[in-house]
Design a protein around this motif. Structure first.
Motif, short mmCIF file in Angstrom:
data_model
loop_
_atom_site.label_atom_id
_atom_site.label_comp_id
_atom_site.label_asym_id
_atom_site.label_seq_id
_atom_site.Cartn_x
_atom_site.Cartn_y
_atom_site.Cartn_z
N ALA A 1 95.80 25.93 -5.05
CA ALA A 1 95.36 27.23 -4.55
C ALA A 1 96.45 27.91 -3.73
CB ALA A 1 94.09 27.07 -3.72
N ASP A 2 97.25 27.13 -3.02
CA ASP A 2 98.33 27.71 -2.21
C ASP A 2 99.34 28.45 -3.09
OD1 ASP A 2 97.01 26.32 -0.29
OD2 ASP A 2 98.65 24.94 0.19
N VAL A 3 99.67 27.83 -4.20
CA VAL A 3 100.66 28.43 -5.09
C VAL A 3 100.09 29.70 -5.70
CG1 VAL A 3 101.99 28.06 -7.21
CG2 VAL A 3 101.75 26.20 -5.55
N THR A 4 98.83 29.66 -6.10
CA THR A 4 98.19 30.86 -6.67
C THR A 4 98.19 31.99 -5.66
OG1 THR A 4 96.78 29.40 -7.98
CG2 THR A 4 96.10 31.70 -7.79
N LEU A 5 97.84 31.69 -4.43
CA LEU A 5 97.81 32.72 -3.38
C LEU A 5 99.21 33.28 -3.13
CD1 LEU A 5 96.20 34.24 -1.21
CD2 LEU A 5 96.68 32.34 0.33
N LEU A 6 100.22 32.45 -3.09
CA LEU A 6 101.59 32.92 -2.88
C LEU A 6 102.05 33.82 -4.03
CD1 LEU A 6 103.29 29.73 -1.41
CD2 LEU A 6 102.85 31.88 -0.23
N ARG A 7 101.65 33.47 -5.25
CA ARG A 7 102.03 34.31 -6.39
C ARG A 7 101.34 35.68 -6.32
NH1 ARG A 7 102.20 29.68 -10.97
NH2 ARG A 7 104.29 28.98 -10.43
N GLU A 8 100.09 35.67 -5.90
CA GLU A 8 99.37 36.95 -5.76
C GLU A 8 100.05 37.83 -4.70
OE1 GLU A 8 95.29 36.09 -4.91
OE2 GLU A 8 94.94 35.26 -6.91
N ILE A 9 100.44 37.22 -3.59
CA ILE A 9 101.12 37.98 -2.52
C ILE A 9 102.46 38.51 -3.06
CG2 ILE A 9 102.25 37.76 -0.27
CD1 ILE A 9 100.04 35.72 0.44
N ARG A 10 103.19 37.68 -3.75
CA ARG A 10 104.48 38.11 -4.32
C ARG A 10 104.29 39.30 -5.26
NH1 ARG A 10 106.51 34.39 -8.80
NH2 ARG A 10 104.84 35.55 -9.77
N ASP A 11 103.28 39.19 -6.14
CA ASP A 11 103.03 40.27 -7.09
C ASP A 11 102.63 41.57 -6.38
OD1 ASP A 11 103.69 38.51 -9.08
OD2 ASP A 11 101.60 38.04 -9.62
N GLU A 12 101.84 41.45 -5.33
CA GLU A 12 101.45 42.64 -4.56
C GLU A 12 102.66 43.28 -3.91
OE1 GLU A 12 98.29 42.22 -1.71
OE2 GLU A 12 97.03 41.15 -3.17
N LEU A 13 103.54 42.44 -3.35
CA LEU A 13 104.73 42.98 -2.70
C LEU A 13 105.66 43.66 -3.70
CD1 LEU A 13 105.55 40.13 -0.14
CD2 LEU A 13 104.67 42.41 0.37
N LYS A 14 105.75 43.12 -4.88
CA LYS A 14 106.57 43.73 -5.91
C LYS A 14 105.99 45.07 -6.39
CE LYS A 14 108.82 39.80 -8.11
NZ LYS A 14 108.94 39.01 -9.36
N ALA A 15 104.67 45.15 -6.41
CA ALA A 15 104.01 46.35 -6.90
C ALA A 15 104.07 47.51 -5.90
CB ALA A 15 102.57 46.04 -7.27
N ARG A 16 104.25 47.23 -4.62
CA ARG A 16 104.27 48.28 -3.61
C ARG A 16 105.54 49.12 -3.77
NH1 ARG A 16 102.58 45.44 2.07
NH2 ARG A 16 100.45 44.95 1.45
N PRO A 17 105.35 50.44 -3.54
CA PRO A 17 106.55 51.27 -3.60
C PRO A 17 107.44 51.02 -2.39
CG PRO A 17 104.58 52.57 -3.19
CD PRO A 17 104.15 51.17 -3.36
#
Length: 147
Positions: free
Chosen positions: A129-145
């Motif tokens: 679950a930790d890895v999944t959460l970190l990937r979600e955070i990474r993807d959100e940060l990449k998506a932000r302008p």
């Protein structure tokens, strides 16, 4: 105490062991006969009747009343003469090697005849679950302008 003994005997492992000992003893007689009555005579014929069982060293005096041959291992042993029977040891060691090889061949043949159990394909490991959460955070940060 009898009740505990009854429970002990009723366990599967004890019964399996008892059956294995009985079958092992019967199989041992068959293998001994095969070794002594079939294989060793052939080996003796190949090597010119060579029999190691008569080779020994006398380690003590022969009784005065002994009337047999001084080269007869069995008779000297029966008369109580201390002997170092290295020839008998060589014979028994050869018998052991032959028996071990026969058992190896039987086990090998049985293993080849037995169907091999199908091994289920390993499932992909579940991602922590930790890895999944970190990937979600990474993807959100990449998506932000970027500002």
């Amino acid at each position: 105490m009898f009740k505990e003994f009854k429970i002990f005997i009723a366990r599967g492992n004890v019964l399996d062991l008892a059956v294995a000992v009985i079958i092992g003893a019967a199989f041992g007689k068959i293998v001994t006969s095969l070794t002594e009555d079939v294989i060793m005579p052939v080996i003796g014929k190949i090597f010119g009747g060579l029999d190691f069982s008569g080779y020994f060293l006398r380690m003590g005096p022969v009784p005065a009343n002994y009337g047999g041959s001084l080269s007869d291992y069995a008779a000297l042993k029966k008369a109580g003469v201390p002997l170092l029977g290295y020839g008998e040891f060589i014979t028994q060691a050869a018998n052991f090697v032959i028996v071990a090889f026969i058992i190896f061949m039987i086990v090998r043949a049985v293993n080849r005849l037995m169907p091999k159990p199908e091994v289920p394909a390993a499932a992909a490991p579940v991602e922590p679950a930790d890895v999944t959460l970190l990937r979600e955070i990474r993807d959100e940060l990449k998506a932000r302008p970027r500002v």
